[in-house]
Design a protein around this motif. Sequence first.
Motif, PDB file in Angstrom:
ATOM      1  N   SER A 288      -8.789   2.888  -4.064  1.00  0.00           N
ATOM      2  CA  SER A 288      -9.971   2.980  -4.917  1.00  0.00           C
ATOM      3  C   SER A 288      -9.490   3.126  -6.351  1.00  0.00           C
ATOM      4  O   SER A 288      -8.654   3.978  -6.646  1.00  0.00           O
ATOM      5  CB  SER A 288     -10.834   4.175  -4.503  1.00  0.00           C
ATOM      6  OG  SER A 288     -11.941   4.321  -5.373  1.00  0.00           O
TER       7      SER A 288
ATOM      8  N   TRP B 254       0.837  -1.202   0.000  1.00  0.00           N
ATOM      9  CA  TRP B 254       0.000   0.000   0.000  1.00  0.00           C
ATOM     10  C   TRP B 254       0.871   1.252   0.000  1.00  0.00           C
ATOM     11  O   TRP B 254       0.542   2.233  -0.667  1.00  0.00           O
ATOM     12  CB  TRP B 254      -0.903  -0.044   1.227  1.00  0.00           C
ATOM     13  CG  TRP B 254      -1.901   1.056   1.348  1.00  0.00           C
ATOM     14  CD1 TRP B 254      -3.090   1.179   0.697  1.00  0.00           C
ATOM     15  CD2 TRP B 254      -1.809   2.189   2.227  1.00  0.00           C
ATOM     16  NE1 TRP B 254      -3.752   2.317   1.106  1.00  0.00           N
ATOM     17  CE2 TRP B 254      -2.983   2.950   2.046  1.00  0.00           C
ATOM     18  CE3 TRP B 254      -0.852   2.624   3.141  1.00  0.00           C
ATOM     19  CZ2 TRP B 254      -3.227   4.126   2.751  1.00  0.00           C
ATOM     20  CZ3 TRP B 254      -1.092   3.784   3.849  1.00  0.00           C
ATOM     21  CH2 TRP B 254      -2.262   4.534   3.642  1.00  0.00           C
TER      22      TRP B 254
ATOM     23  N   ASP C 264      -7.894   7.002  -5.332  1.00  0.00           N
ATOM     24  CA  ASP C 264      -7.893   7.337  -3.905  1.00  0.00           C
ATOM     25  C   ASP C 264      -7.141   6.243  -3.157  1.00  0.00           C
ATOM     26  O   ASP C 264      -6.995   5.116  -3.642  1.00  0.00           O
ATOM     27  CB  ASP C 264      -9.326   7.465  -3.371  1.00  0.00           C
ATOM     28  CG  ASP C 264      -9.406   8.269  -2.082  1.00  0.00           C
ATOM     29  OD1 ASP C 264      -8.349   8.757  -1.618  1.00  0.00           O
ATOM     30  OD2 ASP C 264     -10.523   8.412  -1.534  1.00  0.00           O
ATOM     31  N   LYS C 265      -6.675   6.599  -1.964  1.00  0.00           N
ATOM     32  CA  LYS C 265      -5.870   5.695  -1.136  1.00  0.00           C
ATOM     33  C   LYS C 265      -6.144   6.059   0.311  1.00  0.00           C
ATOM     34  O   LYS C 265      -5.968   7.206   0.704  1.00  0.00           O
ATOM     35  CB  LYS C 265      -4.395   5.886  -1.495  1.00  0.00           C
ATOM     36  CG  LYS C 265      -3.405   5.129  -0.646  1.00  0.00           C
ATOM     37  CD  LYS C 265      -1.970   5.454  -1.093  1.00  0.00           C
ATOM     38  CE  LYS C 265      -0.950   4.887  -0.134  1.00  0.00           C
ATOM     39  NZ  LYS C 265       0.435   5.203  -0.533  1.00  0.00           N
ATOM     40  N   TYR C 266      -6.608   5.085   1.118  1.00  0.00           N
ATOM     41  CA  TYR C 266      -7.033   5.427   2.472  1.00  0.00           C
ATOM     42  C   TYR C 266      -7.145   4.171   3.329  1.00  0.00           C
ATOM     43  O   TYR C 266      -7.017   3.040   2.833  1.00  0.00           O
ATOM     44  CB  TYR C 266      -8.376   6.163   2.439  1.00  0.00           C
ATOM     45  CG  TYR C 266      -9.496   5.399   1.758  1.00  0.00           C
ATOM     46  CD1 TYR C 266     -10.391   4.634   2.486  1.00  0.00           C
ATOM     47  CD2 TYR C 266      -9.654   5.451   0.370  1.00  0.00           C
ATOM     48  CE1 TYR C 266     -11.412   3.934   1.873  1.00  0.00           C
ATOM     49  CE2 TYR C 266     -10.665   4.752  -0.268  1.00  0.00           C
ATOM     50  CZ  TYR C 266     -11.550   3.995   0.493  1.00  0.00           C
ATOM     51  OH  TYR C 266     -12.553   3.291  -0.135  1.00  0.00           O
ATOM     52  N   ILE C 267      -7.393   4.374   4.610  1.00  0.00           N
ATOM     53  CA  ILE C 267      -7.707   3.282   5.526  1.00  0.00           C
ATOM     54  C   ILE C 267      -9.218   3.302   5.733  1.00  0.00           C
ATOM     55  O   ILE C 267      -9.780   4.315   6.151  1.00  0.00           O
ATOM     56  CB  ILE C 267      -6.961   3.445   6.864  1.00  0.00           C
ATOM     57  CG1 ILE C 267      -5.449   3.451   6.624  1.00  0.00           C
ATOM     58  CG2 ILE C 267      -7.336   2.320   7.828  1.00  0.00           C
ATOM     59  CD1 ILE C 267      -4.630   3.729   7.866  1.00  0.00           C
ATOM     60  N   ASP C 268      -9.881   2.189   5.415  1.00  0.00           N
ATOM     61  CA  ASP C 268     -11.345   2.197   5.451  1.00  0.00           C
ATOM     62  C   ASP C 268     -11.876   1.948   6.862  1.00  0.00           C
ATOM     63  O   ASP C 268     -11.110   1.826   7.834  1.00  0.00           O
ATOM     64  CB  ASP C 268     -11.920   1.204   4.440  1.00  0.00           C
ATOM     65  CG  ASP C 268     -11.626  -0.265   4.784  1.00  0.00           C
ATOM     66  OD1 ASP C 268     -11.204  -0.551   5.921  1.00  0.00           O
ATOM     67  OD2 ASP C 268     -11.845  -1.123   3.903  1.00  0.00           O
TER      68      ASP C 268
ATOM     69  N   HIS D  77      -6.097  -1.197   4.676  1.00  0.00           N
ATOM     70  CA  HIS D  77      -5.394  -0.250   3.810  1.00  0.00           C
ATOM     71  C   HIS D  77      -5.823  -0.539   2.366  1.00  0.00           C
ATOM     72  O   HIS D  77      -5.519  -1.614   1.821  1.00  0.00           O
ATOM     73  CB  HIS D  77      -3.877  -0.416   3.969  1.00  0.00           C
ATOM     74  CG  HIS D  77      -3.369   0.019   5.304  1.00  0.00           C
ATOM     75  ND1 HIS D  77      -3.651  -0.666   6.472  1.00  0.00           N
ATOM     76  CD2 HIS D  77      -2.593   1.088   5.662  1.00  0.00           C
ATOM     77  CE1 HIS D  77      -3.073  -0.052   7.490  1.00  0.00           C
ATOM     78  NE2 HIS D  77      -2.421   1.007   7.029  1.00  0.00           N
TER      79      HIS D  77
END
Length: 391
Positions: free
Chosen positions: A361, A216, A349-353, A358
């Motif tokens: 999108s 990630w 997009d890149k995030y912790i849900d 990790h």
Amino acid sequence: MTTTETTSTGFEQKLATATFTDEMLDEMRALIGTELRTEGSVNNEYADRHAILRFCEGIGDGNPLWTDEAYAADSVNGGIVAPPAFIFACLGSVQVGWRGLGGFHAETDIEFYKPIRLGDKITATIVFDGFDGPIEASNFAGRRIKDYLRQEYRNQDGELVAKFICSRMRFERTEMQKKRESRKIELPHPWTPEEIEQIEHDILAETPRGSTPRLWEDVSVGDELDVITKGPMGLSDFIAFIASGAAPIPRIAAHGVALRRYAKHPKWAFRDPNTHALEPVYAVHYNDYAASLQGAQAAYDVGVQRTSWGIQHLTDWMGDAGFLKKVHGQYRAHVYLSDVVRFGGKIVDKYIDDEGDHVVSVETWATNQRGQNVMPGSAIIKLPTAVGSDA
């Protein structure tokens, strides 16, 4: 319903036709919330080694994670797992109502919760969740309905493996046929030997990410995914999908078994004027005559088949340690025999849900040789992290 060109046994040489009526709409509203029968559409109850292998061969997915026992044993899974799209080999879908109307798979939404492991028994339940419309006429077809089937797949422990919302567009076949000429394209596509050579070179150069983790931390918004290519589509490519156990709805049968089913359900079949044989409505996916009655130019792919190719594109990119959480796709044009489709995407997009995963999108696309995006979509992919918490 029209009754022209019928045979002595009463089977038409054309697919059944009907129009939207208030009676039909009321009948379908009364079915909302109904759990549908699945017995005639179950293909594989168990994820055994040969069922998984056949499915992978049927969609052209050569990832050893799904089929090579020695390779899979050394993976993060500790053994063979099925590709996420294998749910379609258990039960692709069923049809509901809309007697005499045509139908195209319009949209797919899938959430994956757990991998399917070797030996798992998968059971599907399907509920008719309703419909929108009738929607007014378009350049593609006349008035149409969009309906929704909710399909849930569980393993032998009752754990939810995946949820699939299957949306179909229902239309009046006569209106679709009228607009067929306005959509006419050159088929088969006039490929040159040089173009074919390049396509096949690209396909043979493809390789899945495999055991090297795609971390990630190492990906960024704007990164593009590796491209995979399918085609030129041949009849064997379409038949292989049937042989994989992923279609049709209901299952294809032969001779007396088929004849008895068609005698009980005449609208499931039509008589081909060239061979005089009864063919299922599903034949639109390998029979040009049947496809023309549906308003298409030639035989075309299956919606979940195209989604399976798109899922392979994502699993090849994410590597063995990734997990595909969500897939969305819209079917914008037919993929015909002789077509080539290239699957691509980029991270948006890149995030912790909310589950602490990790994830990235991804915007996805599937472009044919005419420059059409035949399956715009999106995906959510969980990736391993450098600290190993998600590996």
